[in-house]
Design a protein around this motif. Structure first.
Motif, PDB file in Angstrom:
ATOM      1  N   VAL A 353       0.834  -1.207   0.000  1.00 34.90           N
ATOM      2  CA  VAL A 353       0.000   0.000   0.000  1.00 34.90           C
ATOM      3  C   VAL A 353       0.867   1.255   0.000  1.00 34.90           C
ATOM      4  O   VAL A 353       0.567   2.242  -0.671  1.00 34.90           O
ATOM      5  CB  VAL A 353      -0.956   0.006   1.215  1.00 34.90           C
ATOM      6  N   ALA A 354       1.958   1.220   0.739  1.00 30.37           N
ATOM      7  CA  ALA A 354       2.834   2.394   0.858  1.00 30.37           C
ATOM      8  C   ALA A 354       3.395   2.816  -0.486  1.00 30.37           C
ATOM      9  O   ALA A 354       3.597   4.010  -0.731  1.00 30.37           O
ATOM     10  CB  ALA A 354       3.954   2.111   1.848  1.00 30.37           C
ATOM     11  N   LYS A 355       3.663   1.849  -1.380  1.00 31.27           N
ATOM     12  CA  LYS A 355       4.183   2.193  -2.697  1.00 31.27           C
ATOM     13  C   LYS A 355       3.135   2.855  -3.575  1.00 31.27           C
ATOM     14  O   LYS A 355       3.426   3.770  -4.342  1.00 31.27           O
ATOM     15  CB  LYS A 355       4.719   0.944  -3.390  1.00 31.27           C
ATOM     16  N   ALA A 356       1.893   2.377  -3.474  1.00 31.72           N
ATOM     17  CA  ALA A 356       0.828   2.926  -4.313  1.00 31.72           C
ATOM     18  C   ALA A 356       0.227   4.194  -3.720  1.00 31.72           C
ATOM     19  O   ALA A 356      -0.244   5.070  -4.452  1.00 31.72           O
ATOM     20  CB  ALA A 356      -0.264   1.880  -4.515  1.00 31.72           C
ATOM     21  N   LEU A 357       0.222   4.281  -2.386  1.00 34.17           N
ATOM     22  CA  LEU A 357      -0.344   5.452  -1.698  1.00 34.17           C
ATOM     23  C   LEU A 357       0.686   6.028  -0.725  1.00 34.17           C
ATOM     24  O   LEU A 357       0.531   5.936   0.490  1.00 34.17           O
ATOM     25  CB  LEU A 357      -1.614   5.056  -0.925  1.00 34.17           C
ATOM     26  N   PRO A 358       1.728   6.644  -1.236  1.00 34.01           N
ATOM     27  CA  PRO A 358       2.789   7.127  -0.351  1.00 34.01           C
ATOM     28  C   PRO A 358       2.336   8.228   0.611  1.00 34.01           C
ATOM     29  O   PRO A 358       2.957   8.425   1.660  1.00 34.01           O
ATOM     30  CB  PRO A 358       3.856   7.653  -1.324  1.00 34.01           C
ATOM     31  N   ASP A 359       1.263   8.945   0.269  1.00 36.68           N
ATOM     32  CA  ASP A 359       0.788  10.018   1.140  1.00 36.68           C
ATOM     33  C   ASP A 359      -0.066   9.498   2.288  1.00 36.68           C
ATOM     34  O   ASP A 359      -0.399  10.259   3.217  1.00 36.68           O
ATOM     35  CB  ASP A 359      -0.021  11.035   0.334  1.00 36.68           C
ATOM     36  N   LEU A 360      -0.469   8.234   2.236  1.00 34.34           N
ATOM     37  CA  LEU A 360      -1.260   7.655   3.322  1.00 34.34           C
ATOM     38  C   LEU A 360      -0.339   7.348   4.500  1.00 34.34           C
ATOM     39  O   LEU A 360       0.567   6.521   4.391  1.00 34.34           O
ATOM     40  CB  LEU A 360      -1.967   6.381   2.846  1.00 34.34           C
ATOM     41  N   LYS A 361      -0.546   8.007   5.605  1.00 34.96           N
ATOM     42  CA  LYS A 361       0.322   7.835   6.767  1.00 34.96           C
ATOM     43  C   LYS A 361      -0.158   6.724   7.697  1.00 34.96           C
ATOM     44  O   LYS A 361       0.562   6.308   8.602  1.00 34.96           O
ATOM     45  CB  LYS A 361       0.419   9.147   7.548  1.00 34.96           C
ATOM     46  N   ALA A 362      -1.377   6.236   7.483  1.00 33.86           N
ATOM     47  CA  ALA A 362      -1.931   5.204   8.348  1.00 33.86           C
ATOM     48  C   ALA A 362      -1.164   3.898   8.202  1.00 33.86           C
ATOM     49  O   ALA A 362      -0.743   3.533   7.103  1.00 33.86           O
ATOM     50  CB  ALA A 362      -3.403   4.974   8.012  1.00 33.86           C
ATOM     51  N   ARG A 363      -0.998   3.192   9.312  1.00 31.56           N
ATOM     52  CA  ARG A 363      -0.344   1.885   9.275  1.00 31.56           C
ATOM     53  C   ARG A 363      -1.384   0.836   8.892  1.00 31.56           C
ATOM     54  O   ARG A 363      -2.432   0.723   9.532  1.00 31.56           O
ATOM     55  CB  ARG A 363       0.281   1.551  10.630  1.00 31.56           C
ATOM     56  N   ILE A 364      -1.069   0.062   7.836  1.00 28.93           N
ATOM     57  CA  ILE A 364      -1.979  -0.982   7.380  1.00 28.93           C
ATOM     58  C   ILE A 364      -1.293  -2.331   7.553  1.00 28.93           C
ATOM     59  O   ILE A 364      -0.187  -2.549   7.052  1.00 28.93           O
ATOM     60  CB  ILE A 364      -2.365  -0.801   5.890  1.00 28.93           C
ATOM     61  N   THR A 365      -1.917  -3.237   8.291  1.00 32.99           N
ATOM     62  CA  THR A 365      -1.389  -4.583   8.457  1.00 32.99           C
ATOM     63  C   THR A 365      -2.249  -5.562   7.653  1.00 32.99           C
ATOM     64  O   THR A 365      -3.336  -5.205   7.194  1.00 32.99           O
ATOM     65  CB  THR A 365      -1.380  -5.001   9.935  1.00 32.99           C
ATOM     66  N   GLY A 366      -1.757  -6.787   7.477  1.00 34.11           N
ATOM     67  CA  GLY A 366      -2.530  -7.720   6.680  1.00 34.11           C
ATOM     68  C   GLY A 366      -2.145  -9.163   6.891  1.00 34.11           C
ATOM     69  O   GLY A 366      -1.031  -9.479   7.312  1.00 34.11           O
ATOM     70  N   SER A 367      -3.084 -10.054   6.622  1.00 27.28           N
ATOM     71  CA  SER A 367      -2.841 -11.487   6.630  1.00 27.28           C
ATOM     72  C   SER A 367      -3.817 -12.136   5.659  1.00 27.28           C
ATOM     73  O   SER A 367      -4.709 -11.473   5.125  1.00 27.28           O
ATOM     74  CB  SER A 367      -3.014 -12.071   8.044  1.00 27.28           C
ATOM     75  N   SER A 368      -3.626 -13.431   5.408  1.00 30.41           N
ATOM     76  CA  SER A 368      -4.423 -14.074   4.367  1.00 30.41           C
ATOM     77  C   SER A 368      -4.717 -15.524   4.710  1.00 30.41           C
ATOM     78  O   SER A 368      -3.926 -16.190   5.387  1.00 30.41           O
ATOM     79  CB  SER A 368      -3.675 -14.003   3.023  1.00 30.41           C
TER      80      SER A 368
END
Length: 481
Positions: A353-368
């Motif tokens: 997400v950070a690469k596509a939305l560099p201005d988003l400062k929120a921390r996004i975690t994930g699992s699958s």
């Protein structure tokens, strides 16, 4: 006459109207490179029933069914204009015309709404752009189908070659058969013939050379008349700039990876950050199917509500890198039988997400979790927002985003209360908001996002390729910003 008779007569009338639309849509596509859409859904090469179903689907997002009697006048008006290559949404034309109070005729309103694609403003037809597929697996074959479907007037993308490793006797016949029939996505729409002597597959008039090579360095594409081509690497074997640079051979101008790129390789999600690409960038990635599914709605929620933090849990269909039955695998759990188990695994989508939305400062975690279905996944996006809201506000906003925003090709919206995963096989959107499953409480929102991790992702790949090739045509009426 009974009510049933009235209903049947009405249906037959609408069938007749839809039937009259088909040659108009086809002629616009073939002769002028104009793709007719209905709320972002292409009507090109669609059947009578498919056109009627697409009109009816409008009720899922717009709240009421759209009739062919409403859209036909706009379609006819388009035929009277000096149109250049473009995408024109007759659903949006009908909706915006209904909201316009100036008393314009359909013809005058249509001419004004699509003025950017007419006369001196129109884009001139180019020579087209050669495309090469390196690898011919699940994504490769779907991308091939889309390229063939979109060949249109011959002035856009042209699939010229497929590069694969040799597979023994009747290799090309077997590969053509896999293109012709697919257990999930059905029959190829058209005709396919094979010329074994010349190692060529002919699909709907597109002559596609099959080149056998074990490594990119073995191929000189100019020997096949290929020039200035975009190569789409579907193998995932090379993911960094050094490895992908090996594709930049004579005849190849740009390389597009259908997997997350590593290092400084740009990860592009069409609709979100495709316009950040530098014109001279030769190597890029289309990120992953899950990244494409979550980033557009994440951007939409950030734009309207702000996002403090979030977690994405993907329930993902099994893929070819898992085992059919228990066997050795380099990953700890993926070696267990895919069609018999739910398998906890990792996803790189959250970090991407950070690469596509560099201005988003929120921390996004994930699992699958991989589950025993062959296609279509769901991402559960749990967000803490920067302000409180309610379910109705979020639903109204996301519905509007799917209809009128610049993200309308990426985000779809469905209200069907009985929707299940197989309903979304063949969806061309990056993700579909399930309105019935949405949860909102104060500053917390949980979005359920369906996505066809094969076909929807392949559509995103094609959009990126169209953009970097210069044949991504503008859409009218222009989406609200």
């Amino acid at each position: 006459m009974t009510v049933n008779d009235d209903s049947f007569t009405n249906w037959k009338n609408r069938e007749e109207i839809a039937e009259s639309m088909i040659p108009i849509i086809g002629k616009l596509h073939r002769e002028r490179d104009v793709t007719v859409l209905l709320h972002s859904r292409s009507l090109v090469n669609k059947s009578v029933v498919s056109i009627l179903k697409t009109h009816r689907f409008a009720r899922q997002i717009a709240g009421e069914e759209l009739s062919v009697t409403e859209t036909l006048p706009f379609l006819k008006a388009l035929t009277e204009l000096d149109l250049g290559p473009s995408q024109i949404d007759i659903g949006m034309l009908a909706a915006t015309y209904k909201a316009d109070d100036r008393g314009l005729t359909v013809e005058a309103f249509t001419a004004e709404a699509v003025a950017g694609a007419t006369g001196a403003n129109k884009i001139e037809h180019g020579e087209g752009r050669d495309v090469v597929l390196y690898g011919f697996g699940r994504i490769g074959r779907l991308v091939a189908r889309l390229l063939i479907e979109k060949s249109g007037s011959g002035n856009g993308l042209r699939l010229r070659a497929i590069v694969v490793r040799g597979g023994g006797d009747q290799d090309i016949v077997k590969r053509a058969s896999l293109l012709r029939r697919d257990s999930i996505h059905g029959q190829f729409q058209g005709t396919i013939t094979v010329d074994e002597a010349n190692s060529t597959i002919n699909a709907n008039g597109n002559a596609i050379k099959v080149i056998y090579a074990n490594d990119p360095s073995e191929v000189d594409y100019t020997a096949y008349g290929i020039k200035n081509a975009i190569l789409i690497d579907n193998t995932g074997k090379w993911r960094d700039r050094e490895g992908l640079s090996g594709h930049l051979r004579p005849g190849i101008d740009k390389v597009v990876l259908t997997a997350p790129g590593k290092g400084d390789v740009p990860n592009i999600v069409h609709g979100v950050n495709h316009d950040t690409l530098k014109p001279d960038e030769q190597i890029l990635s289309c990120a992953s199917c899950t990244t494409n599914a979550i980033v557009p709605p994440l951007k939409a929620m950030e734009d309207e509500f702000g996002v403090q933090r979030g977690h994405v849990e993907t329930v993902h269909s099994f893929t070819n890198d898992q085992n059919l039955l228990d066997n050795y695998h380099k990953s700890e759990r993926r070696g267990r039988s895919a069609p018999l188990n739910m398998v906890i695994t990792e996803t790189g989508a959250a970090s991407a997400v950070a690469k596509a939305l560099p201005d988003l400062k929120a921390r996004i975690t994930g699992s699958s979790i991989r589950v025993p279905v062959p296609d279509v996944s769901i991402a559960i996006l749990n967000l803490q927002l920067k302000r409180e809201t309610n379910r109705e506000e979020v639903l109204d906003y996301l519905r509007d985003v799917s209809l009128t925003s610049p993200l309308r090709r990426q985000i779809d919206f469905i209200t069907a209360p009985d929707a299940v995963s197989s309903d979304f096989i063949g969806s061309r959107h990056a993700s579909i908001v399930d309105a019935g499953a949405l949860k909102v409480e104060g500053d917390n929102a949980i979005l359920y996002l369906w996505y066809d991790n094969e076909f929807g992702y392949s559509c995103q790949v094609i959009r990126v390729v169209q953009h970097v090739s210069g044949v991504e045509y503008p859409t009218y009426p222009a989406p609200a910003v």
